[in-house]
Design a protein around this motif. Structure first.
Motif, PDB file in Angstrom:
ATOM      1  N   GLU A   1     -10.226  27.847  -3.104  1.00 11.56           N
ATOM      2  CA  GLU A   1     -11.276  28.297  -2.193  1.00 11.56           C
ATOM      3  C   GLU A   1     -11.596  27.235  -1.136  1.00 11.56           C
ATOM      4  OE1 GLU A   1     -12.418  31.327  -2.214  1.00 11.56           O
ATOM      5  OE2 GLU A   1     -11.121  31.766  -3.925  1.00 11.56           O
ATOM      6  N   PRO A   2     -11.856  27.642   0.115  1.00 11.20           N
ATOM      7  CA  PRO A   2     -12.122  26.683   1.202  1.00 11.20           C
ATOM      8  C   PRO A   2     -13.306  25.753   0.928  1.00 11.20           C
ATOM      9  CG  PRO A   2     -11.729  28.873   2.091  1.00 11.20           C
ATOM     10  CD  PRO A   2     -11.815  29.032   0.614  1.00 11.20           C
ATOM     11  N   GLU A   3     -14.308  26.236   0.165  1.00 12.06           N
ATOM     12  CA  GLU A   3     -15.469  25.374  -0.065  1.00 12.06           C
ATOM     13  C   GLU A   3     -15.115  24.089  -0.797  1.00 12.06           C
ATOM     14  OE1 GLU A   3     -16.162  29.060  -2.798  1.00 12.06           O
ATOM     15  OE2 GLU A   3     -15.497  28.678  -0.751  1.00 12.06           O
ATOM     16  N   SER A   4     -13.980  24.075  -1.506  1.00  9.56           N
ATOM     17  CA  SER A   4     -13.580  22.843  -2.201  1.00  9.56           C
ATOM     18  C   SER A   4     -13.310  21.724  -1.194  1.00  9.56           C
ATOM     19  CB  SER A   4     -12.347  23.089  -3.068  1.00  9.56           C
ATOM     20  OG  SER A   4     -11.234  23.468  -2.279  1.00  9.56           O
ATOM     21  N   LEU A   5     -12.873  22.076   0.012  1.00  9.16           N
ATOM     22  CA  LEU A   5     -12.644  21.072   1.047  1.00  9.16           C
ATOM     23  C   LEU A   5     -13.945  20.367   1.409  1.00  9.16           C
ATOM     24  CD1 LEU A   5     -10.280  23.142   3.366  1.00  9.16           C
ATOM     25  CD2 LEU A   5      -9.613  21.250   1.897  1.00  9.16           C
ATOM     26  N   TYR A   6     -15.031  21.141   1.543  1.00  8.08           N
ATOM     27  CA  TYR A   6     -16.323  20.546   1.885  1.00  8.08           C
ATOM     28  C   TYR A   6     -16.873  19.711   0.735  1.00  8.08           C
ATOM     29  CZ  TYR A   6     -16.161  23.718   5.866  1.00  8.08           C
ATOM     30  OH  TYR A   6     -15.780  24.366   7.008  1.00  8.08           O
ATOM     31  N   ASN A   7     -16.675  20.171  -0.497  1.00 10.92           N
ATOM     32  CA  ASN A   7     -17.133  19.390  -1.654  1.00 10.92           C
ATOM     33  C   ASN A   7     -16.431  18.037  -1.722  1.00 10.92           C
ATOM     34  OD1 ASN A   7     -19.114  21.007  -2.963  1.00 10.92           O
ATOM     35  ND2 ASN A   7     -17.527  22.384  -3.696  1.00 10.92           N
TER      36      ASN A   7
END
Length: 509
Positions: free
Chosen positions: A173-179
Motif C-alpha cells: 500500500e502507498p501509505e507505507s511510503l509515508y510511514n
C-alpha cells in the motif's frame, strides 16, 4: 506503474541516514553501490517534454536500458506514473523497441512512431548518480526499496548537485511510503521533493523561474459519496499548496506565497465544511494554522508595499511615501525569507507527510461507528446543497447592514463570504453551470470589495507599528493612512449596492 516518494537530504547528512535504525536493519541485504549514468534525449524543440514525458538511456556497467516515463500524477512527493523499460545494445534510443508497449492512438504513441522526431533526437542532459539500494519489508508485509542517491545533473547550460532519498513501492500500500519517510525524518532532516531528475535537467534548459499556480477546478462525479468528494477536494487543495512551494522557497516570488496561502485556506475551509462527518485531528489543524500564519505576514507586507502604496502614491513620485515604501519592502523581503524557511523546515515536511498519510489511508475512519460510515457513504449532492444553504444563511445574517459594520464585524462577514465562495467552487460541478456562474460573479464582486477594505485595515495596523520602528516613515505613513480612510469612506455606496445585489440571490441547488 511506478510509485515513488522522493525526498531531499543535505549531502552531509547522507552518512547519518545510512546509520538510521531503519536502514541498519536492511544493511545486510543492501546492494553494492552503483554508478548510474543516464543520458536524457529529446528534440531541439523538446517534443518529449511538451508531451509530459522523458526518454533516457541508462548505463550500468556494460548494460544499457532505455526508459520512457510519462508524467502521471504527483501528490505530496508521491510519483504515480507509467514507466516503460527495455534493454538495448546502443548508447542512443531505439524508439521501435517501445512500439509493443505504447498504443499507437495515444499522444506518446504517435510521438515515438514519428520518424522525424526519431531523427532529431539528441542528448540534452546527463545524470551521474552514485546509488545505494536497501530493500525493506515492513511489519505489515509491504515491500520497498530505499535508494540513497548522490551525484549531479549536467547540461550545457549548467549543473546541479543531487543528494536524495527515493522510496519505491515494490508491493503493498502507498501509505507505507509515508510511514517509512516519517521514520527516516526522525534520523535526519528531509524535504519532500516534487521534482524528478528529469525535471531538474529540464529546469537547467528552460529559462525563467517557477510560476505561481492558482487553484484548479474541482470536478466531482454526481454519484460520488461524501467521502469521495472530500478526498478529491482535499487533494486538489494540496496540489495547489505543493505546486507553489518551490516559488516560496526561492524567496523571489510574492505571488507564490499568496497562492500557497490560498491553497492552505481552501484546504482548511474544506476541513471545516466536512467537519461534522469527516473530522480532522486537532494536531493537523494546528499545524495548518502555523504554516498559514508564517505565510500570512509576508503576504500582508507585500500587499502594503505594492498595490496599497501604489494607490496612495497616485503620481508615483510623492517624496514622503518613498521612506514608507522602502521600509515596507524590507519587511516584505524579511518575511518572505521567514516563509521560505518555514516551508523548508522539518516541521513542514512532517506536516506534509502526515497529511498525505491521513488522506491515503482515510484516517478519519478510525473509530467510526457503522452509522457514521454510512453517513460518509451517502451521495454528496444533497450534502453539498445543505452546506451551501447553511453557509449562505450565515453570510446573510452576518452581512446585515454590511456597509455600516465596524471592522471586526465586517471581517467576520468577509470570512463568511470566503467560506461560501470556496464551498461553491468545490461543489460547482454538481449544479447547473449558469446558476453557479451567476452566483459566483456576484459573490466575487462582493469579496473583492471586502478584500481591499480588509487590506486597508491591515495596512493601518502595519503603518502604525512602522511609525514606531522607522521614524523617517511617520509623515508618509500618516498620509497613506489618511488616504485609505478617505477611500473606505467613499466606498460606502458601492458596498451597499454590491450587498443588495448578492442578497437577492439564492445559492445553487
Amino acid at each position: 506503474m511506478e510509485r515513488e516518494l522522493k525526498l531531499r537530504v543535505a549531502k552531509e547528512d547522507l552518512d547519518a541516514l545510512r546509520r538510521a535504525p531503519l536502514l541498519a536493519t536492511a544493511n545486510s541485504a543492501a546492494k553494492a553501490p552503483q554508478l548510474l549514468t543516464s543520458t536524457y534525449f529529446d528534440t531541439p524543440g523538446l517534443a518529449f517534454r511538451e508531451n509530459e514525458a522523458s526518454l533516457r538511456v541508462r548505463t550500468v556497467g556494460n548494460d544499457r536500458v532505455q526508459t520512457l516515463k510519462l508524467e502521471g500524477a504527483v501528490h505530496a512527493g508521491l510519483f504515480d506514473r507509467d514507466e516503460f523499460e527495455v534493454p538495448i545494445e546502443s548508447d542512443v534510443p531505439d524508439l521501435t523497441r517501445l512500439y509493443d508497449q505504447i498504443p499507437e492512438d495515444t499522444g506518446c504513441g504517435k510521438l515515438i512512431r514519428d520518424e522525424t522526431i526519431a531523427a532529431q533526437l539528441e542528448p540534452v542532459f546527463v545524470t551521474r548518480i552514485n546509488r545505494s539500494v536497501f530493500p525493506l519489508r515492513t511489519p505489515s508485509g509491504d515491500e520497498l526499496e530505499i535508494a540513497l542517491d548522490e551525484g549531479t545533473v549536467d547540461a550545457k547550460t549548467g549543473s546541479v548537485s543531487i543528494a536524495a532519498v527515493e522510496l519505491e513501492l515494490k508491493q503493498g500500500e502507498p501509505e507505507s511510503l509515508y510511514n517509512v519517510a516519517l521514520e527516516l525524518l526522525e534520523a535526519v532532516p528531509l524535504r519532500i521533493d516534487h521534482l524528478s531528475k528529469a525535471d531538474l535537467g529540464y529546469a537547467l534548459l528552460e529559462t525563467g523561474q517557477s510560476k505561481a499556480v492558482k487553484a484548479q477546478p474541482v470536478q466531482l462525479d454526481k454519484r460520488a459519496s461524501v467521502e469521495d468528494a472530500f478526498s478529491t477536494i482535499a487533494r486538489k487543495c494540496l496540489d495547489q499548496v505543493h505546486a507553489n512551494e518551490r516559488g516560496v522557497v526561492s524567496g523571489h516570488d510574492p505571488s507564490s506565497v499568496h497562492q500557497m496561502r490560498v491553497g492552505l485556506r481552501r484546504l482548511r475551509s474544506a476541513f471545516d465544511l466536512f467537519a461534522r462527518l469527516i473530522p480532522a485531528s486537532s494536531r493537523l489543524d494546528e499545524e495548518l494554522r502555523w504554516i498559514a500564519s508564517e505565510l500570512g505576514a509576508a503576504r500582508d507586507w507585500e500587499v502594503l508595499a505594492g498595490s496599497t502604496l501604489d494607490h496612495a502614491d497616485i503620481n508615483g513620485n510623492a517624496p514622503e511615501i518613498l521612506p514608507v515604501r522602502q521600509a515596507c519592502e524590507k519587511h516584505a523581503v524579511d518575511n518572505r525569507q521567514r516563509a521560505a524557511a518555514a516551508v523548508e523546515s522539518v516541521r513542514y515536511t512532517r506536516l506534509a507527510l502526515q497529511l498525505a498519510l491521513w488522506l491515503n489511508r482515510k484516517g478519519w475512519r478510525d473509530g467510526m461507528s457503522d452509522e457514521q460510515r454510512e453517513a460518509i457513504g451517502a451521495p454528496v449532492k444533497q450534502f453539498a446543497a445543505d452546506v451551501l444553504r447553511r453557509r449562505h444563511r450565515k453570510l446573510i445574517k452576518r452581512g446585515k447592514g454590511l456597509a455600516d459594520l465596524d471592522d471586526h464585524l465586517r471581517h467576520r462577514a468577509r470570512i463568511a463570504a470566503k467560506k461560501v465562495r470556496y464551498a461553491t467552487e468545490f461543489f460547482a460541478s454538481l449544479f447547473p453551470r449558469r446558476a453557479v456562474s451567476h452566483y459566483v460573479d456576484a459573490l466575487s464582486a462582493l469579496q473583492d470589495d471586502l478584500g481591499w477594505r480588509n487590506d486597508a485595515v491591515v495596512a493601518d495596523q502595519l503603518l502604525t507599528g512602522l511609525s514606531r520602528t522607522s521614524p523617517e516613515s511617520v509623515s508618509g505613513g500618516a498620509f497613506v493612512r489618511g488616504f485609505l480612510a478617505s477611500r473606505v469612506a467613499s466606498d460606502h455606496r458601492t458596498l451597499t449596492k454590491l450587498w443588495k445585489r448578492f442578497r437577492r440571490l439564492s445559492p445553487p441547488r
